[in-house]
Scaffold this active site. Structure first.
Site, PDB file in Angstrom:
ATOM      1  N   ILE A   1      -8.067   2.879  34.199  1.00 32.55           N
ATOM      2  CA  ILE A   1      -8.398   2.520  32.812  1.00 32.55           C
ATOM      3  C   ILE A   1      -8.805   1.053  32.730  1.00 32.55           C
ATOM      4  CG2 ILE A   1      -7.541   2.414  30.436  1.00 32.55           C
ATOM      5  CD1 ILE A   1      -5.387   4.451  31.237  1.00 32.55           C
ATOM      6  N   GLY A   2      -8.135   0.226  33.509  1.00 36.50           N
ATOM      7  CA  GLY A   2      -8.433  -1.211  33.477  1.00 36.50           C
ATOM      8  C   GLY A   2      -7.923  -1.900  34.723  1.00 36.50           C
ATOM      9  N   LYS A   3      -8.431  -3.101  34.975  1.00 36.29           N
ATOM     10  CA  LYS A   3      -8.036  -3.843  36.174  1.00 36.29           C
ATOM     11  C   LYS A   3      -7.943  -5.325  35.833  1.00 36.29           C
ATOM     12  CE  LYS A   3      -9.192  -3.888  41.119  1.00 36.29           C
ATOM     13  NZ  LYS A   3      -7.976  -3.265  41.611  1.00 36.29           N
ATOM     14  N   GLY A   4      -6.932  -6.001  36.369  1.00 39.65           N
ATOM     15  CA  GLY A   4      -6.778  -7.436  36.153  1.00 39.65           C
ATOM     16  C   GLY A   4      -6.415  -8.119  37.452  1.00 39.65           C
ATOM     17  N   SER A   5      -6.172  -9.436  37.371  1.00 40.02           N
ATOM     18  CA  SER A   5      -5.870 -10.179  38.602  1.00 40.02           C
ATOM     19  C   SER A   5      -4.486  -9.844  39.142  1.00 40.02           C
ATOM     20  CB  SER A   5      -5.982 -11.681  38.339  1.00 40.02           C
ATOM     21  OG  SER A   5      -5.254 -12.024  37.184  1.00 40.02           O
ATOM     22  N   PHE A   6      -3.581  -9.339  38.278  1.00 46.16           N
ATOM     23  CA  PHE A   6      -2.218  -9.055  38.725  1.00 46.16           C
ATOM     24  C   PHE A   6      -1.982  -7.578  39.025  1.00 46.16           C
ATOM     25  CE2 PHE A   6      -0.861 -12.883  36.040  1.00 46.16           C
ATOM     26  CZ  PHE A   6      -1.082 -13.736  37.113  1.00 46.16           C
TER      27      PHE A   6
ATOM     28  N   GLU B   1      -3.355  -3.155  37.956  1.00 49.31           N
ATOM     29  CA  GLU B   1      -4.327  -2.201  37.429  1.00 49.31           C
ATOM     30  C   GLU B   1      -3.636  -1.291  36.425  1.00 49.31           C
ATOM     31  OE1 GLU B   1      -5.526  -0.534  41.115  1.00 49.31           O
ATOM     32  OE2 GLU B   1      -3.582   0.362  41.530  1.00 49.31           O
TER      33      GLU B   1
ATOM     34  N   LYS C   1       0.770   0.536  33.892  1.00 47.15           N
ATOM     35  CA  LYS C   1       0.341  -0.786  34.369  1.00 47.15           C
ATOM     36  C   LYS C   1       1.085  -1.022  35.681  1.00 47.15           C
ATOM     37  CE  LYS C   1      -0.220  -4.639  31.758  1.00 47.15           C
ATOM     38  NZ  LYS C   1       0.109  -5.887  31.024  1.00 47.15           N
TER      39      LYS C   1
ATOM     40  N   ASP D   1      -3.098 -12.933  22.251  1.00 47.20           N
ATOM     41  CA  ASP D   1      -4.309 -12.441  22.918  1.00 47.20           C
ATOM     42  C   ASP D   1      -4.870 -11.246  22.150  1.00 47.20           C
ATOM     43  OD1 ASP D   1      -6.317 -12.479  24.812  1.00 47.20           O
ATOM     44  OD2 ASP D   1      -5.225 -11.280  26.277  1.00 47.20           O
TER      45      ASP D   1
END
Length: 445
Positions: A175-180, A182, A196, A292
């Site tokens: 669904i999504g990906k970040g630096s820390f 997925e 997460k 945010d």
């Protein structure tokens, strides 16, 4: 302000008498000078911390040439320019600061030294540099304070602790990906959920674990129809995972990308859902500041888009309010530049009204169909806004009451921005007086 100014920190203050009676009171002109001096000092402090953050060694050196004492400048969290450079791994800035006598073992509010910050952020070149100048690793992130990684939250075998074997990833989708980590769609006890998952390589990183623990402890407390529902977490095994309800409609960012500008009626309904969730978060005395709020963090319950929820509390802060007008010393530049309030960008003190500013930007985007200041890069957009500018209204969907509300919500003075409970009342009133949707079709064809 520092206390030394109030007692006439300038040595000349005690030498100036009035009427020859040996009085040591400071005459008004000198008080004014002291105020100006203090203002200038605060401004220079902000400048050196800002340029250290921006990796601008030239600007840092110029400031230090003008005033060497700035090498010991401190922000609200007692962090020095060297702390800032160390955390980001800016070698040239750090060398410049050390050349001008920076204390390599200065400690911030959490007792962290610059080396502890560099270790926490895994900035290996910076670690070597600081050690070569006698840097020690003390504080919450430092090896001398805490030799082992911070354990994730395990308060009395929580009923929300999930065994990872219960999670079925056989048909999972990203669904999504970040630096820390997925975010994956998975199945838990036959129910679709969003997971997460912290990257295995970061499962021992102290700062990442700290953030993970913070988000779990925050989500456990939240119960509201317009807030993404927390279901559980994996804290006893790796990788660490946080499980929430899965919302089929995707996020508002994607929805706006596909649909473009929304009708005033739809925009108001969406805004009401967001404002309801935010009014719940901002309820005193335990205020949660999201920090945010942006379209990617607003989720649609289903493809019909008839219900929205606010999610992603990774950057949120839970604040105990003693006084309605309290403002807080929190990290500047937290969140996403395009939706960022000017006081956050400028590293000023701020309160829950930063979320009201972000809400105005989202309302603008829903009616315009484009992100605010889409012609500028996110950082440039935040800078432009911090200078007092705002996006231009173009859409016919901006009926006067909606435009007025948007303008108040993004007011430069955060005290002029209305609280979410007032925003809700005004949106309800605008909705009542709104013509039916077919009157607006001519503007959306």
């Amino acid at each position: 302000m520092s206390s030394d100014t109030s007692s006439g920190g300038d040595s000349t203050g005690s030498k100036v008498g009035v009427g020859g009676g040996g009085s040591t009171s400071v005459p008004p002109p000198l008080k004014e000078k002291q105020k100006e001096k203090e203002k200038a000092r605060v401004s220079r402090t902000s400048s050196i911390l800002w340029h250290a953050h921006q990796n601008d060694a030239g600007a840092v050196r110029k400031l230090l040439e003008e005033d060497r004492t700035l090498v010991h400048a401190r922000d609200y969290d007692n962090r020095t320019p060297l702390h800032v450079a160390s955390l980001h791994g800016w070698i040239e800035v750090a060398k410049c600061l050390i050349d001008y006598g920076a204390d390599v073992n200065a400690q911030d509010r959490w007792k962290n030294t610059p080396l502890a910050d560099a270790e926490g952020a895994k900035k290996h070149s910076m670690i070597e540099l600081l050690k070569s100048y006698g840097g020690l690793s003390y504080g919450q992130n430092g090896s001398h304070f805490e030799p082992k990684p911070v354990p994730p939250p395990q308060p009395n075998k929580c009923d929300w602790e999930i065994d990872p074997s219960e999670l079925d990833f056989s048909t999972s989708a990203m669904i999504g990906k970040g630096s820390f980590g997925e975010i994956l769609k998975a199945c838990w006890r036959g129910t679709p959920v969003a997971v997460k998952r912290i990257l295995p390589s970061l499962s021992d990183d102290r700062l990442v674990i700290q953030d993970f623990r913070h988000e779990v402890n925050l989500l456990v407390k939240l119960r509201h129809p317009n807030i993404v529902q927390f279901l559980g977490a994996v804290t006893e095994k790796k990788p660490l995972m946080l499980i929430t309800e899965y919302l089929r409609g995707g996020d508002l960012h994607q929805y706006l990308k596909e649909k473009g500008s929304l009708s005033p009626s739809t925009s108001i309904n969406f805004a009401l859902d967001i404002a309801r969730g935010m009014a719940y978060l901002h309820n005193e005395p335990n205020v949660i500041i999201h920090r945010d709020l942006k379209p990617r963090n607003v989720l649609l319950v289903n493809s019909s888009a008839d219900h929205l929820k606010v999610g992603d509390f990774g950057l949120s802060k839970l604040i105990k309010v003693q006084n309605t007008h309290d403002v807080y010393k929190m990290t500047g530049e937290t969140g996403s530049y395009r939706y960022m309030a000017p006081e956050v960008f400028k590293h000023r003190r701020y309160d829950k009204k930063v979320d009201v500013f972000s809400f105005a930007m989202i309302l603008y985007e829903m009616l315009e169909g484009d992100p605010p200041l889409a012609n500028l890069e996110p950082y440039e957009a935040a800078k432009y806004v911090s200078e007092g500018n705002r996006p231009t209204f173009r859409s016919k969907g901006y009926i006067p009451e909606l435009r007025e509300l948007t303008e108040q919500c993004w007011a430069h003075d955060m005290n002029q921005r209305p609280p979410f409970l007032d925003i809700l009342k005004r949106l309800e009133k605008i909705k009542e007086n709104l013509p039916t949707d077919h009157h607006w079709n001519i503007f959306n064809t």
